[in-house]
Every structure is written in C-alpha cells, then in structure tokens.
Design an enzyme around this catalytic site. Sequence first.
Site, PDB file in Angstrom:
ATOM      1  N   TRP A 171      -4.877 -26.213 -10.817  1.00 25.40           N
ATOM      2  CA  TRP A 171      -3.665 -26.718 -11.666  1.00 25.40           C
ATOM      3  C   TRP A 171      -2.925 -28.054 -11.254  1.00 25.40           C
ATOM      4  O   TRP A 171      -2.390 -28.535 -12.076  1.00 25.40           O
ATOM      5  CB  TRP A 171      -2.469 -25.491 -11.664  1.00 25.40           C
ATOM      6  CG  TRP A 171      -2.781 -24.204 -12.456  1.00 25.40           C
ATOM      7  CD1 TRP A 171      -3.010 -23.219 -11.628  1.00 25.40           C
ATOM      8  CD2 TRP A 171      -3.102 -23.995 -13.653  1.00 25.40           C
ATOM      9  NE1 TRP A 171      -3.213 -22.232 -12.404  1.00 25.40           N
ATOM     10  CE2 TRP A 171      -3.488 -22.612 -13.838  1.00 25.40           C
ATOM     11  CE3 TRP A 171      -3.117 -24.747 -14.889  1.00 25.40           C
ATOM     12  CZ2 TRP A 171      -3.714 -21.907 -14.924  1.00 25.40           C
ATOM     13  CZ3 TRP A 171      -3.404 -23.998 -16.111  1.00 25.40           C
ATOM     14  CH2 TRP A 171      -3.880 -22.608 -16.013  1.00 25.40           C
TER      15      TRP A 171
ATOM     16  N   LEU B  41     -26.867  -7.641 -15.452  1.00 24.01           N
ATOM     17  CA  LEU B  41     -26.220  -8.157 -14.701  1.00 24.01           C
ATOM     18  C   LEU B  41     -24.846  -8.371 -14.629  1.00 24.01           C
ATOM     19  O   LEU B  41     -24.449  -8.434 -15.732  1.00 24.01           O
ATOM     20  CB  LEU B  41     -26.681  -9.686 -14.572  1.00 24.01           C
ATOM     21  CG  LEU B  41     -26.095 -10.846 -13.798  1.00 24.01           C
ATOM     22  CD1 LEU B  41     -26.098 -10.695 -12.203  1.00 24.01           C
ATOM     23  CD2 LEU B  41     -26.275 -12.401 -14.113  1.00 24.01           C
TER      24      LEU B  41
ATOM     25  N   ARG C 228     -16.068 -25.837   3.083  1.00 23.72           N
ATOM     26  CA  ARG C 228     -15.006 -25.147   3.077  1.00 23.72           C
ATOM     27  C   ARG C 228     -14.911 -23.954   2.077  1.00 23.72           C
ATOM     28  O   ARG C 228     -15.662 -24.090   1.125  1.00 23.72           O
ATOM     29  CB  ARG C 228     -13.671 -26.179   3.014  1.00 23.72           C
ATOM     30  CG  ARG C 228     -13.798 -26.999   1.555  1.00 23.72           C
ATOM     31  CD  ARG C 228     -12.508 -27.988   1.392  1.00 23.72           C
ATOM     32  NE  ARG C 228     -12.501 -28.684   0.529  1.00 23.72           N
ATOM     33  CZ  ARG C 228     -12.700 -29.875   0.831  1.00 23.72           C
ATOM     34  NH1 ARG C 228     -13.038 -30.365   1.871  1.00 23.72           N
ATOM     35  NH2 ARG C 228     -12.934 -30.919  -0.393  1.00 23.72           N
TER      36      ARG C 228
ATOM     37  N   HIS D  15     -18.603 -31.273 -16.097  1.00 22.09           N
ATOM     38  CA  HIS D  15     -18.406 -29.996 -16.237  1.00 22.09           C
ATOM     39  C   HIS D  15     -18.938 -29.506 -17.489  1.00 22.09           C
ATOM     40  O   HIS D  15     -19.842 -28.354 -17.237  1.00 22.09           O
ATOM     41  CB  HIS D  15     -16.811 -29.799 -17.019  1.00 22.09           C
ATOM     42  CG  HIS D  15     -15.668 -30.193 -15.727  1.00 22.09           C
ATOM     43  ND1 HIS D  15     -15.874 -29.581 -14.235  1.00 22.09           N
ATOM     44  CD2 HIS D  15     -14.665 -31.019 -15.821  1.00 22.09           C
ATOM     45  CE1 HIS D  15     -14.908 -30.314 -13.691  1.00 22.09           C
ATOM     46  NE2 HIS D  15     -14.145 -30.970 -14.679  1.00 22.09           N
TER      47      HIS D  15
ATOM     48  N   ASP E  18     -19.231 -26.659  -7.226  1.00 21.02           N
ATOM     49  CA  ASP E  18     -18.465 -27.937  -6.719  1.00 21.02           C
ATOM     50  C   ASP E  18     -19.310 -29.123  -6.960  1.00 21.02           C
ATOM     51  O   ASP E  18     -20.563 -28.997  -7.024  1.00 21.02           O
ATOM     52  CB  ASP E  18     -17.971 -27.983  -5.445  1.00 21.02           C
ATOM     53  CG  ASP E  18     -16.842 -28.719  -5.291  1.00 21.02           C
ATOM     54  OD1 ASP E  18     -16.294 -29.408  -6.177  1.00 21.02           O
ATOM     55  OD2 ASP E  18     -16.362 -28.928  -3.999  1.00 21.02           O
TER      56      ASP E  18
HETATM   57  C1  IPE Z   1     -13.369 -25.179  -5.554  1.00 21.31           C
HETATM   58  O1  IPE Z   1     -13.590 -26.494  -5.791  1.00 21.31           O
HETATM   59  C2  IPE Z   1     -12.865 -24.472  -6.926  1.00 21.31           C
HETATM   60  C3  IPE Z   1     -13.822 -24.270  -7.828  1.00 21.31           C
HETATM   61  C4  IPE Z   1     -14.913 -24.448  -7.711  1.00 21.31           C
HETATM   62  C5  IPE Z   1     -13.501 -23.550  -8.962  1.00 21.31           C
HETATM   63  P1  IPE Z   1     -12.463 -27.681  -5.469  1.00 21.31           P
HETATM   64  O2  IPE Z   1     -13.069 -29.077  -5.952  1.00 21.31           O
HETATM   65  O3  IPE Z   1     -11.079 -27.210  -6.220  1.00 21.31           O
HETATM   66  O4  IPE Z   1     -12.255 -27.666  -3.953  1.00 21.31           O
HETATM   67  P2  IPE Z   1     -11.402 -28.436  -2.938  1.00 21.31           P
HETATM   68  O5  IPE Z   1     -10.160 -29.177  -3.461  1.00 21.31           O
HETATM   69  O6  IPE Z   1     -12.481 -29.706  -2.828  1.00 21.31           O
HETATM   70  O7  IPE Z   1     -11.209 -27.816  -1.737  1.00 21.31           O
HETATM   71  C1  IPE Z   2     -16.291 -28.207  -9.714  1.00 27.88           C
HETATM   72  O1  IPE Z   2     -16.237 -29.483  -9.719  1.00 27.88           O
HETATM   73  C2  IPE Z   2     -15.443 -27.616 -10.930  1.00 27.88           C
HETATM   74  C3  IPE Z   2     -13.953 -27.349 -10.935  1.00 27.88           C
HETATM   75  C4  IPE Z   2     -13.276 -27.237  -9.842  1.00 27.88           C
HETATM   76  C5  IPE Z   2     -13.638 -26.881 -12.040  1.00 27.88           C
HETATM   77  P1  IPE Z   2     -15.358 -30.546  -9.458  1.00 27.88           P
HETATM   78  O2  IPE Z   2     -14.534 -30.861 -10.609  1.00 27.88           O
HETATM   79  O3  IPE Z   2     -14.461 -30.027  -8.104  1.00 27.88           O
HETATM   80  O4  IPE Z   2     -16.084 -31.769  -8.918  1.00 27.88           O
HETATM   81  P2  IPE Z   2     -15.707 -32.723  -7.737  1.00 27.88           P
HETATM   82  O5  IPE Z   2     -15.599 -31.980  -6.620  1.00 27.88           O
HETATM   83  O6  IPE Z   2     -14.442 -33.573  -8.143  1.00 27.88           O
HETATM   84  O7  IPE Z   2     -16.980 -33.825  -7.636  1.00 27.88           O
HETATM   85 MG    MG Z   3     -14.573 -30.324  -6.186  1.00 29.02          MG
END
Ligand code: IPE
Ligand code: IPE
Ligand code: MG
Length: 249
Positions: free
Chosen positions: A72, A134, A197, A40, A23
């Site tokens: 989504w 792995l 979380r 990303h 994240d």
């Molecule tokens: C969790 O991250 C999903 C992935 C890392 C793929 P999110 O950024 O979607 O989670 P929330 O919305 O902050 O809980």
């Molecule tokens: C995690 O990074 C990658 C995915 C959920 C695809 P985020 O895109 O959720 O990055 P933040 O949480 O918005 O910084």
């Molecule tokens: Mg996120």
Amino acid sequence: MQEPIKEKVLMDHIPKHIAIIMDGNGRWAKARSLPRISGHKEGINSVREITRVCGEIGVRHLTLYTFSTENWKRPSSEVSALMHLLLKTIKEEIEELHREEVRFTIIGDLDTIPSRTAKGLMEGVKMTEKNTGLNLNLALNYGSRQEIIKAIKNLALKVQSGDLNPANIDINLLSDCLYTRDIPDPDLLIRTSGECRLSNFLLWQIAYTEIFMTELFWPEFREKQLMDAILDFQSRERRFGNVGQKIQN
Ligand code: IPE
Ligand code: IPE
Ligand code: MG
C-alpha cells in the site's frame, strides 16, 4: 522443446506445495523502457503458465504472493492499477480455471481491498470451491506478522474466556489459527528477481521449506524455469534437524 527437462523431473517427488514471491515486474518493464504496469501485465502470463504446469505435474497447492500489506506504500496510481488488473484477470481467467478443476482460494485481509475487486475474487472462490485439482492460492493484502498477531489474539481470547489452558498452546494450535490452516507448509519457496529476502511472506510456515532464488524477473519465469527449480529441489536432502542419509557414518 521442453520435454527433456520435464522428463528429468521425478514425478513421484513433486513438491506438494510451492510458494512463490513473484518479484521484479517493475524492473522487467524498466529494462524495456515500459511503464511498470506493463511488467505486471506480462507477469500475468507467467502466472497462467506456472499455474497450468503445476496442475499438469501434480502440485497440490500453489501460493502466489500477489500483494503485500506493505505494498500500500506504493504510489496510489500503481495500487489502483494493480487492483483493477487483478479484477480484470480473475474475470477473464476464472472459467478456464474452473474447467481445469482448479480450486481458487485467497489468504490475507480482503476487508481493505477495494470492494469491487474483493467481490469479483470471492465469486471466483465460490465458483471453484468444490474443485479437486490444483489449489491456486493468492496471498493478497497478506502480511505474515499481521497473520501471526491475529492468531495470537484469537488464542488470547480463548484463554480469557476460559476455553483454553495456556499450557496447551503448541505448534498445531497456532498453525490452526493461520490463514493457511487447511494447507500443508510449502515444500519449496521460489523468489524471482535476485532479492534474497522474505518480505513478510509465510514466516511461520516456511520453517523447513527449501528456498530457491533466481536472478530472473517474474515475467521471465516460465515452464522451463519452474522445472529447473523443481529439479534443484529434488537434488536436496531435507533433514528437518536430523542427521541425513548422505552424511551418516
Ligand atoms: C514482495 O515484493 C511482495 C510481492 C511479490 C507481492 P516487494 O517488491 O514488495 O518486496 P520488497 O519491497 O522488495 O521487499
Ligand atoms: C512484484 O513486482 C509485483 C508486486 C509486488 C505487486 P514489483 O512491482 O515489486 O517489481 P520490482 O521489484 O519493482 O521490479
Ligand atoms: Mg519488488
């Protein structure tokens, strides 16, 4: 430079299965006034490095939360950029992963992933299916609650057809209906970016997993940070509900 910390890690006590909620890509980019997709892209460099290190130190399974069933909801431009990036990355990386004996697998519902991306990913799965190194396991269009519902429906159908006595439903039977049926539960769950979380990730499987949270954004999480997390894991006593060695009278 990284040798000292690698030496401190106990090689006979490496977690067999590490799961990561990657994240903070967007916030990493925002902090640099870059578009979210740059975060990303930089996150892929972390994936490459963490995969390599896990292979080197003998981790057996690395499950990476790549796209959730809730992702989504994001703007369609971000979703399609992510799907495109996923396909591009797998095409660029799969030969090297194959050479390194990595077995590439996917958990989640591929049916609603754009077909070009799903096809490219499945080619990677097929190519590497006999590898013995792995297991790099991507959680894609993955949601733990949906996974559990699917498992329950599966069991209900067996009950309905008379093949299963409800009295025989137990932990193993339900586990065997999950995407993760062939892999052990994670020993260590890491979440980057400071969020505390689970965001619908492996809710059933992490019943006794050790959790490590870090404030760092995913693109900043590299070899040293992984070693820190493993060292922390190795300092813990997993009691599984029992009384521990350290706290016995
Ligand atoms: C969790 O991250 C999903 C992935 C890392 C793929 P999110 O950024 O979607 O989670 P929330 O919305 O902050 O809980
Ligand atoms: C995690 O990074 C990658 C995915 C959920 C695809 P985020 O895109 O959720 O990055 P933040 O949480 O918005 O910084
Ligand atoms: Mg996120």
